[in-house]
Design an enzyme around this catalytic site. Structure first.
Site, mmCIF file in Angstrom:
data_model
loop_
_atom_site.group_PDB
_atom_site.id
_atom_site.type_symbol
_atom_site.label_atom_id
_atom_site.label_comp_id
_atom_site.label_asym_id
_atom_site.label_seq_id
_atom_site.Cartn_x
_atom_site.Cartn_y
_atom_site.Cartn_z
ATOM 1 N N ASP A 60 54.096 -33.512 14.784
ATOM 2 C CA ASP A 60 54.406 -34.123 16.071
ATOM 3 C C ASP A 60 54.242 -33.103 17.195
ATOM 4 O OD1 ASP A 60 55.147 -36.250 17.685
ATOM 5 O OD2 ASP A 60 57.294 -36.010 17.344
ATOM 6 N N HIS A 70 48.268 -42.577 16.581
ATOM 7 C CA HIS A 70 49.421 -42.807 15.692
ATOM 8 C C HIS A 70 49.868 -44.258 15.778
ATOM 9 C CE1 HIS A 70 53.747 -43.644 15.576
ATOM 10 N NE2 HIS A 70 53.744 -42.944 14.467
ATOM 11 N N HIS A 92 48.978 -39.623 20.197
ATOM 12 C CA HIS A 92 50.069 -40.559 19.922
ATOM 13 C C HIS A 92 49.594 -42.013 19.948
ATOM 14 C CE1 HIS A 92 53.013 -37.300 20.080
ATOM 15 N NE2 HIS A 92 53.869 -38.174 19.567
ATOM 16 N N HIS A 133 56.094 -40.099 11.067
ATOM 17 C CA HIS A 133 55.525 -40.117 12.421
ATOM 18 C C HIS A 133 54.631 -38.904 12.665
ATOM 19 C CE1 HIS A 133 55.526 -40.592 16.854
ATOM 20 N NE2 HIS A 133 55.752 -39.295 16.895
#
Length: 363
Positions: free
Chosen positions: A171, A257, A254, A271
């Site tokens: 992340d 993602h 992101h 995540h």
């Protein structure tokens, strides 16, 4: 648009610091609701109870249902109303943290965050990522303020499974590259302004810390111990990444993602693991120098972050499924459009497949 930087009111990090939780909660309220998992409660209840007894603070515990959804948020709001709660505590991982922050937003209550893992940059932010009850990305909920207190006990984090710390590195890996893209495009950030040089510097420091300390921290946590490298990586994953993404900006990594969440094959992945692959795809999307891509590949490989679709659980690549990921990643309001050029589903589709090929050749 103004340049804006936001941050939690207080960040505390140290080995054994959970024992002092009541000291920080007592200035915010006298009746606390603590959202925590059942397994987490077994590990920390005695420490928390002892701390609160010394400060004469009442605390109610409630078990998290496993998903950060509006259904769960509404359930906890009802508990707050029934018990006249004056301060909220979230102890656990990213979804518990985001859930309690959302409750604080709707109830106008102070929030204390105690991450037990360093798997995401959620603890410091004024943002909750909401999912459907089935675990599919729903929306970003932008909050009125950052948490009042973030309390990080590195002794607890060092004893969590190493995969969680590594996921946090994944992340955090996106932080610098996304902030850099947003600076180039002058895109708005989660702070509802444009990025500051402070946020950019913190994002770069986050990346540099991962590269220099990540592998050493992974080895230490495999042994369940807290070293200086672990302390630095926990700060990078939690504080530097949190401030960097929120006030620096988020972009394609992101968004990719979020696109990957439409595939059931990826639901078992954390995540940060999906964000790490998204970072690689973003670098392909912007045609980053090969030396930079290789440094990211080398880092991911050394700590165990996925660089191929197979490592994400996609054993068979179906073009139509990858295109669905690309379409979701380029939805109208998603952050792929913060890149300093137009991004289409076809662009993301190509970047995902090329990133996968790079990963295959590197592995």
């Amino acid at each position: 648009m103004a340049k804006i930087m936001i941050a939690p009111s207080k960040y505390i990090q140290g080995n054994g610091e959970l024992a002092n939780i009541a000291q920080y909660v007592s200035i915010l309220g006298e009746k606390a609701l603590c959202l925590i998992s059942e397994s987490g409660l077994k590990r920390v209840k005695d420490t928390i109870d002892k701390s609160f007894e010394e400060k004469s603070i009442a605390v109610e515990y409630d078990s998290f249902n496993g998903e950060c959804s509006i259904t769960e948020v509404n359930r906890i709001i009802k508990i707050c109303d029934e018990n006249q709660v004056t301060v909220l505590i979230g102890i656990g991982g990213g979804k518990i943290i985001d859930t309690i922050k959302a409750v604080g937003y709707y109830k106008n209550l102070p929030v204390v965050i105690v991450p037990t893992i360093a798997a995401t940059d959620a603890p410091c932010s004024a943002l909750s990522v909401l999912y459907t009850d089935d675990g599919v990305f729903d929306k970003y909920l932008f909050l009125k303020q950052n948490p009042n207190v973030v309390l990080v006990d590195t002794g607890i984090i060092a004893k969590a499974p190493v995969r969680l710390l590594v996921s946090g590195m994944g992340d955090a890996l996106a932080t610098y590259f996304e902030a850099r893209a947003c600076e180039k495009s002058n895109a708005g950030t989660c702070a509802f302004g444009t990025t500051t040089i402070t946020a950019q510097a913190l994002a770069r420091l986050c990346y540099d810390t991962l590269i220099t300390e990540g592998y050493k921290a992974k080895l230490a946590v495999e042994e369940g111990v807290c070293t200086k490298s672990v302390e630095k990586i926990v700060e990078a994953n939690t504080l530097l990444s949190g401030l960097g993404f929120e006030s620096g900006g988020i972009a394609a990594a992101h968004a990719i993602h979020n696109g990957l969440t439409v595939l059931p094959q990826c639901h078992h992945m954390y995540h940060g693991e999906k964000v790490a692959f998204g970072t690689l795809a973003q670098l392909v999307l912007e045609n980053a120098p090969m030396e930079e891509i290789e440094e990211v590949l080398d880092f991911c490989n050394s700590v165990g972050l996925p660089v191929t679709l197979k490592q994400l659980g996609i054993d068979e690549i179906k073009p139509e499924e990858i295109m669905e990921v690309a379409k979701a990643a380029t939805a109208k309001d998603d952050t792929a459009h913060n890149m300093p050029f137009e991004v289409t589903p076809e662009d993301v589709y190509a970047a995902i497949l090329t990133a996968n090929k790079l990963g295959q050749e590197y592995v």
